[in-house]
Write a protein that holds these residues in place. Structure first.
Motif, PDB file in Angstrom:
ATOM      1  N   VAL A  69       0.917  -1.105  -0.109  1.00 42.48           N
ATOM      2  CA  VAL A  69       0.057   0.180  -0.061  1.00 42.48           C
ATOM      3  C   VAL A  69       0.890   1.126   0.131  1.00 42.48           C
ATOM      4  CG1 VAL A  69      -1.720   1.488   1.183  1.00 42.48           C
ATOM      5  CG2 VAL A  69      -1.632  -1.149   1.203  1.00 42.48           C
ATOM      6  N   ASN A  70       0.843   1.991  -1.000  1.00 38.82           N
ATOM      7  CA  ASN A  70       1.416   3.312  -1.207  1.00 38.82           C
ATOM      8  C   ASN A  70       0.389   4.356  -1.055  1.00 38.82           C
ATOM      9  OD1 ASN A  70       2.974   5.386  -1.619  1.00 38.82           O
ATOM     10  ND2 ASN A  70       3.908   4.892  -3.680  1.00 38.82           N
ATOM     11  N   GLY A  71       0.304   4.561   0.315  1.00 41.36           N
ATOM     12  CA  GLY A  71      -0.945   5.720   0.752  1.00 41.36           C
ATOM     13  C   GLY A  71      -1.228   5.430   2.129  1.00 41.36           C
ATOM     14  N   ASP A  72      -2.049   6.298   2.689  1.00 44.72           N
ATOM     15  CA  ASP A  72      -2.587   6.270   4.016  1.00 44.72           C
ATOM     16  C   ASP A  72      -3.821   5.376   4.283  1.00 44.72           C
ATOM     17  OD1 ASP A  72      -0.620   8.550   4.559  1.00 44.72           O
ATOM     18  OD2 ASP A  72      -2.190  10.010   4.214  1.00 44.72           O
ATOM     19  N   ILE A  73      -3.744   4.894   5.491  1.00 47.83           N
ATOM     20  CA  ILE A  73      -4.553   4.000   5.759  1.00 47.83           C
ATOM     21  C   ILE A  73      -5.440   4.331   6.936  1.00 47.83           C
ATOM     22  CG2 ILE A  73      -5.538   1.860   6.705  1.00 47.83           C
ATOM     23  CD1 ILE A  73      -2.945   0.761   5.354  1.00 47.83           C
ATOM     24  N   VAL A  74      -6.914   4.639   6.855  1.00 47.33           N
ATOM     25  CA  VAL A  74      -7.752   5.143   7.950  1.00 47.33           C
ATOM     26  C   VAL A  74      -8.862   4.199   8.363  1.00 47.33           C
ATOM     27  CG1 VAL A  74      -9.043   7.196   9.048  1.00 47.33           C
ATOM     28  CG2 VAL A  74      -7.121   7.461   7.493  1.00 47.33           C
ATOM     29  N   ALA A  75      -8.729   3.579   9.357  1.00 51.20           N
ATOM     30  CA  ALA A  75      -9.662   2.503   9.447  1.00 51.20           C
ATOM     31  C   ALA A  75     -10.012   2.424  11.328  1.00 51.20           C
ATOM     32  CB  ALA A  75      -8.992   1.183   9.377  1.00 51.20           C
ATOM     33  N   PRO A  76     -11.249   2.934  11.316  1.00 54.06           N
ATOM     34  CA  PRO A  76     -11.230   3.305  12.905  1.00 54.06           C
ATOM     35  C   PRO A  76     -11.142   1.785  13.858  1.00 54.06           C
ATOM     36  CG  PRO A  76     -12.770   4.567  11.757  1.00 54.06           C
ATOM     37  CD  PRO A  76     -12.096   3.526  10.819  1.00 54.06           C
ATOM     38  N   GLU A  77     -11.757   1.007  13.397  1.00 51.75           N
ATOM     39  CA  GLU A  77     -11.915  -0.524  14.159  1.00 51.75           C
ATOM     40  C   GLU A  77     -10.533  -1.226  14.375  1.00 51.75           C
ATOM     41  OE1 GLU A  77     -14.815  -3.256  12.701  1.00 51.75           O
ATOM     42  OE2 GLU A  77     -16.416  -1.782  12.495  1.00 51.75           O
ATOM     43  N   PHE A  78      -9.863  -1.342  13.273  1.00 54.70           N
ATOM     44  CA  PHE A  78      -8.346  -2.019  13.448  1.00 54.70           C
ATOM     45  C   PHE A  78      -7.810  -2.062  12.164  1.00 54.70           C
ATOM     46  CE2 PHE A  78     -11.020  -5.926  12.311  1.00 54.70           C
ATOM     47  CZ  PHE A  78      -9.993  -6.557  11.767  1.00 54.70           C
ATOM     48  N   SER A  93      -5.780   4.262  13.437  1.00 55.48           N
ATOM     49  CA  SER A  93      -6.783   3.298  13.792  1.00 55.48           C
ATOM     50  C   SER A  93      -6.789   3.318  15.421  1.00 55.48           C
ATOM     51  CB  SER A  93      -6.380   1.660  13.231  1.00 55.48           C
ATOM     52  OG  SER A  93      -7.622   0.900  13.537  1.00 55.48           O
ATOM     53  N   LYS A  94      -8.035   2.581  15.948  1.00 55.13           N
ATOM     54  CA  LYS A  94      -7.979   2.380  17.323  1.00 55.13           C
ATOM     55  C   LYS A  94      -6.999   1.160  17.726  1.00 55.13           C
ATOM     56  CE  LYS A  94     -12.547   4.261  17.697  1.00 55.13           C
ATOM     57  NZ  LYS A  94     -13.900   3.854  17.984  1.00 55.13           N
ATOM     58  N   LYS A  95      -6.903   0.276  16.701  1.00 54.86           N
ATOM     59  CA  LYS A  95      -5.998  -0.837  17.153  1.00 54.86           C
ATOM     60  C   LYS A  95      -5.080  -1.201  15.887  1.00 54.86           C
ATOM     61  CE  LYS A  95      -9.449  -3.172  19.495  1.00 54.86           C
ATOM     62  NZ  LYS A  95     -10.620  -4.327  19.802  1.00 54.86           N
ATOM     63  N   VAL A  96      -4.048  -1.330  16.132  1.00 45.58           N
ATOM     64  CA  VAL A  96      -2.970  -1.716  14.991  1.00 45.58           C
ATOM     65  C   VAL A  96      -2.108  -2.926  15.644  1.00 45.58           C
ATOM     66  CG1 VAL A  96      -1.107  -0.949  13.513  1.00 45.58           C
ATOM     67  CG2 VAL A  96      -2.880   0.719  14.413  1.00 45.58           C
ATOM     68  N   VAL A 109      -0.872   6.046  14.314  1.00 39.39           N
ATOM     69  CA  VAL A 109      -1.505   6.420  15.465  1.00 39.39           C
ATOM     70  C   VAL A 109      -2.619   5.578  15.779  1.00 39.39           C
ATOM     71  CG1 VAL A 109      -3.510   8.486  16.046  1.00 39.39           C
ATOM     72  CG2 VAL A 109      -1.355   8.992  14.467  1.00 39.39           C
ATOM     73  N   SER A 110      -2.501   5.183  16.889  1.00 37.09           N
ATOM     74  CA  SER A 110      -3.258   3.766  17.599  1.00 37.09           C
ATOM     75  C   SER A 110      -4.016   4.587  18.922  1.00 37.09           C
ATOM     76  CB  SER A 110      -2.677   2.663  17.666  1.00 37.09           C
ATOM     77  OG  SER A 110      -3.208   1.784  18.174  1.00 37.09           O
ATOM     78  N   VAL A 111      -5.088   4.956  19.165  1.00 39.59           N
ATOM     79  CA  VAL A 111      -5.855   5.320  20.014  1.00 39.59           C
ATOM     80  C   VAL A 111      -6.990   4.651  20.414  1.00 39.59           C
ATOM     81  CG1 VAL A 111      -6.416   7.304  21.593  1.00 39.59           C
ATOM     82  CG2 VAL A 111      -4.685   7.529  20.104  1.00 39.59           C
ATOM     83  N   SER A 112      -7.129   3.754  21.352  1.00 43.82           N
ATOM     84  CA  SER A 112      -8.517   2.997  21.679  1.00 43.82           C
ATOM     85  C   SER A 112      -9.513   3.776  21.817  1.00 43.82           C
ATOM     86  CB  SER A 112      -8.171   1.848  22.603  1.00 43.82           C
ATOM     87  OG  SER A 112      -7.935   2.244  23.867  1.00 43.82           O
ATOM     88  N   ASP A 113      -9.542   4.935  22.825  1.00 39.49           N
ATOM     89  CA  ASP A 113     -10.600   5.577  23.404  1.00 39.49           C
ATOM     90  C   ASP A 113     -11.276   6.458  22.268  1.00 39.49           C
ATOM     91  OD1 ASP A 113     -12.108   6.875  25.635  1.00 39.49           O
ATOM     92  OD2 ASP A 113     -11.618   8.608  24.364  1.00 39.49           O
ATOM     93  N   GLU A 114     -12.595   6.265  21.900  1.00 37.52           N
ATOM     94  CA  GLU A 114     -13.365   6.757  20.766  1.00 37.52           C
ATOM     95  C   GLU A 114     -13.259   8.485  20.774  1.00 37.52           C
ATOM     96  OE1 GLU A 114     -15.762   7.218  17.604  1.00 37.52           O
ATOM     97  OE2 GLU A 114     -15.058   5.543  18.496  1.00 37.52           O
ATOM     98  N   GLU A 115     -13.072   9.150  21.824  1.00 40.51           N
ATOM     99  CA  GLU A 115     -12.754  10.703  21.852  1.00 40.51           C
ATOM    100  C   GLU A 115     -11.352  10.955  21.492  1.00 40.51           C
ATOM    101  OE1 GLU A 115     -14.521  12.673  25.307  1.00 40.51           O
ATOM    102  OE2 GLU A 115     -16.427  11.780  24.970  1.00 40.51           O
TER     103      GLU A 115
END
Length: 139
Positions: A69-78, A93-96, A109-115
């Motif tokens: 993948v040559n690009g950014d990945i934004v996937a809130p779940e994992f 993502s929240k989980k990586v 960037v991996s942060v599990s809390d929604e806010e």
């Protein structure tokens, strides 16, 4: 009557040897084993096979990467990145989960809390728009 979408059934498959040029918006669960030169967007999940090549950003609920993948990945779940994967871009993502041997060149960037996740994603988008000079709609 509501239409139920089974998120364990693959709705769309882009097979090995296939090549798509242009942005792709897909409904549901997707498996990619071919090549895409463009951005990919789905509210479902994406599996990127180990022979797949993507040049573009990916926006999905979750992404499993085995290919390039040559690009950014934004996937809130994992996001799960297998040892065969190469990612030249940021992962948000929240989980990586990254297996040993995978190559990731970019921010993660991996942060599990929604806010906190929303705030971190917005900060990343702001930083990206300034560094890529896209804040006035120009690339």
């Amino acid at each position: 009557m509501a239409i139920l979408v089974d998120d364990i059934s693959i709705n769309t498959m882009i097979g090995a040897g296939s090549m798509i040029t242009g942005n792709v918006k897909i409904d549901g669960f997707v498996r990619i084993d071919g090549s895409i030169d463009g951005n990919i967007e789905t509210e479902g999940k994406i599996i990127i096979g180990d022979k797949a090549k993507i040049r573009g950003d990916i926006l999905s609920s979750s992404v499993i990467v085995g290919g390039i993948v040559n690009g950014d990945i934004v996937a809130p779940e994992f996001v799960q990145i297998f040892s065969s994967a190469v990612i030249l871009g940021d992962v948000i993502s929240k989980k990586v989960k990254i297996e040993q041997g995978a190559i990731v060149e970019g921010y993660c960037v991996s942060v599990s809390d929604e806010e906190e996740f929303i705030a971190a994603k917005e900060k990343w988008q702001d930083k990206r728009s300034v560094t890529e000079k896209t804040f006035f709609g120009k690339n």
